[in-house]
Scaffold this active site. Sequence first.
Site, PDB file in Angstrom:
ATOM      1  N   HIS A  93      70.841  20.433  41.953  1.00 47.60           N
ATOM      2  CA  HIS A  93      69.478  20.765  42.353  1.00 47.60           C
ATOM      3  C   HIS A  93      69.467  21.895  43.380  1.00 47.60           C
ATOM      4  CE1 HIS A  93      65.917  19.963  45.059  1.00 47.60           C
ATOM      5  NE2 HIS A  93      65.344  20.254  43.916  1.00 47.60           N
ATOM      6  N   GLU A 141      69.906  25.123  41.654  1.00 50.42           N
ATOM      7  CA  GLU A 141      68.648  25.495  40.983  1.00 50.42           C
ATOM      8  C   GLU A 141      67.770  26.313  41.943  1.00 50.42           C
ATOM      9  OE1 GLU A 141      64.408  23.836  40.644  1.00 50.42           O
ATOM     10  OE2 GLU A 141      65.828  22.268  40.025  1.00 50.42           O
ATOM     11  N   HIS A 142      67.671  25.879  43.187  1.00 49.39           N
ATOM     12  CA  HIS A 142      66.913  26.634  44.190  1.00 49.39           C
ATOM     13  C   HIS A 142      67.534  28.011  44.421  1.00 49.39           C
ATOM     14  CE1 HIS A 142      64.085  23.748  46.372  1.00 49.39           C
ATOM     15  NE2 HIS A 142      64.564  23.031  45.366  1.00 49.39           N
ATOM     16  N   GLU A 190      62.559  18.848  51.291  1.00 46.59           N
ATOM     17  CA  GLU A 190      62.040  18.316  50.026  1.00 46.59           C
ATOM     18  C   GLU A 190      62.388  16.837  49.894  1.00 46.59           C
ATOM     19  OE1 GLU A 190      62.343  19.130  45.186  1.00 46.59           O
ATOM     20  OE2 GLU A 190      63.316  20.504  46.601  1.00 46.59           O
TER      21      GLU A 190
END
Length: 508
Positions: free
Chosen positions: A102, A105-106, A182
């Site tokens: 993840h 992905e950022h 997040e």
Amino acid sequence: MSFPIRRAGVSAIALAIALSTPVFAQGTQPAPAPAPATAASPAGEAAAAKAEAMRPAIESFTLDNGLQVVVLPDHRAPIATQMIWYKVGSADEPKGVSGIAHFLEHLMFKGTKTHKQGEFSAAVAAIGGEENAFTSYDYTAYYQQVPVEALKEMMGFEADRMENLVLTDEVVLPERDVILEERRMRIDNEPGAQLSEAVDAALFQNHPYGTPVIGWRNEMEKLSRQDAIAFYDRFYTPNNATLLIAGDVTLDQVKAYAEETFGKVPRRADPGLRQRPQEPEPLAARSVTLRDARVTQPSVQTTYLVPSDNNAKPGESEALDLLADILGGGTTSRLYRALVVDQGIAAGTGSYYQGTALDDGQFMTYGTPRGDATLDQVEKAVNAEVEKIARDGVTAAELEAAKNRVRKALIYQRDNQTSMARRYGAALSTGGTIEKVESWPDRIEAVTVDQVNAAAKAYLQPKRSVTGYLLPADAETSAEAKAPAGSPEAAGAVAPTDGAPVPGDTRS
């Protein structure tokens, strides 16, 4: 950027409908406009059959570097959707670096050797397009939806960041703070999400599906530039990806564009086989309880370990899909009729099957109390319906009605480019094939009553389950937990989602 809550959906049928909405859609959906002929009417049936017969064939080819390209023609409007799916997700992460899939992905939205940070996104925004990305347990995907004349430019941008990503500490460290925030917003501040993490960890005692996609905080805090580069260099290679192009395009056009863009990206790694620790046969029912002062609506959810579409025996996954619909797929389901209509004790209840996975899947039931009913009463009533369907099975009429709903949901899903591409991308990233996706309606049609009943008996067993209780801080037991006085639930109102988790991905 986003990561999915594993329990995101209310059966594959509801999920298919949910995915037909644009990924950026937020909040309450507008009421559908009246249609002269619905899919359930004879005229609607004929129109659907005609549309299906006219649907262009899906075609595929593979570039020399190993990238599979799938073309899904849709000539109704001059737009195109590009999706690149990498066959790597959080379940493929090395031990100790949870959340790196993840996190990368950022970082993929940062600059490359060719384009400075923000240039790709600015190009999408300048033409009124949409873009985003999402990470799951089994895959990571990036997409843009743009006017068709901009497709080649988008393919060039996407191919560029497949090989030319530039990562420095100045880029990586601030973004690590972003994913930590997040997690704080999506998990740490949400008791329901915290419970879901605990249930997954209890259900998957050996498999990495028990680790959250976003990662454990103590490991996320240590993620480094070196971790990101190593993950990128191993997995972000053409031979570990699938490119889907949906829209007003032709096979020859996409072939030419793909050769000029992605075809120039070298195959630079061999990720190897996706071998993961597998879950042993469950031996005992487990439960997890979370009490929190922020909980105003108590709930109970029971999750069963079941096969996925990838590792099930022939017909088994399809049977579980239909079983979930019959048991708790909507307002005509057994759970809704028993708990909401007949007994009046639940504000929401239902079930769903999560079968899109490389390894094991999940089957879940859930319920929330209404009025003076307690959570304990709701749980007992849900369990009674589960035991009944496992013991006595389903009827031929129930099965045919469920098949009919599946047929309609698939038609609606195909009406949206993004949801159609997601359907194929998810399948191809979890061991499926185009042919298997295409044969799904026929496989659903072939399911028998005996197959559904066998699946219910085999998998809806307490020893295969984890039950999660979400309680207010002042409730010692589920027998004390009720809907809050004066709430819509206490008054008997049913939430739009029937109390289910919202289908789709969480957003950053």
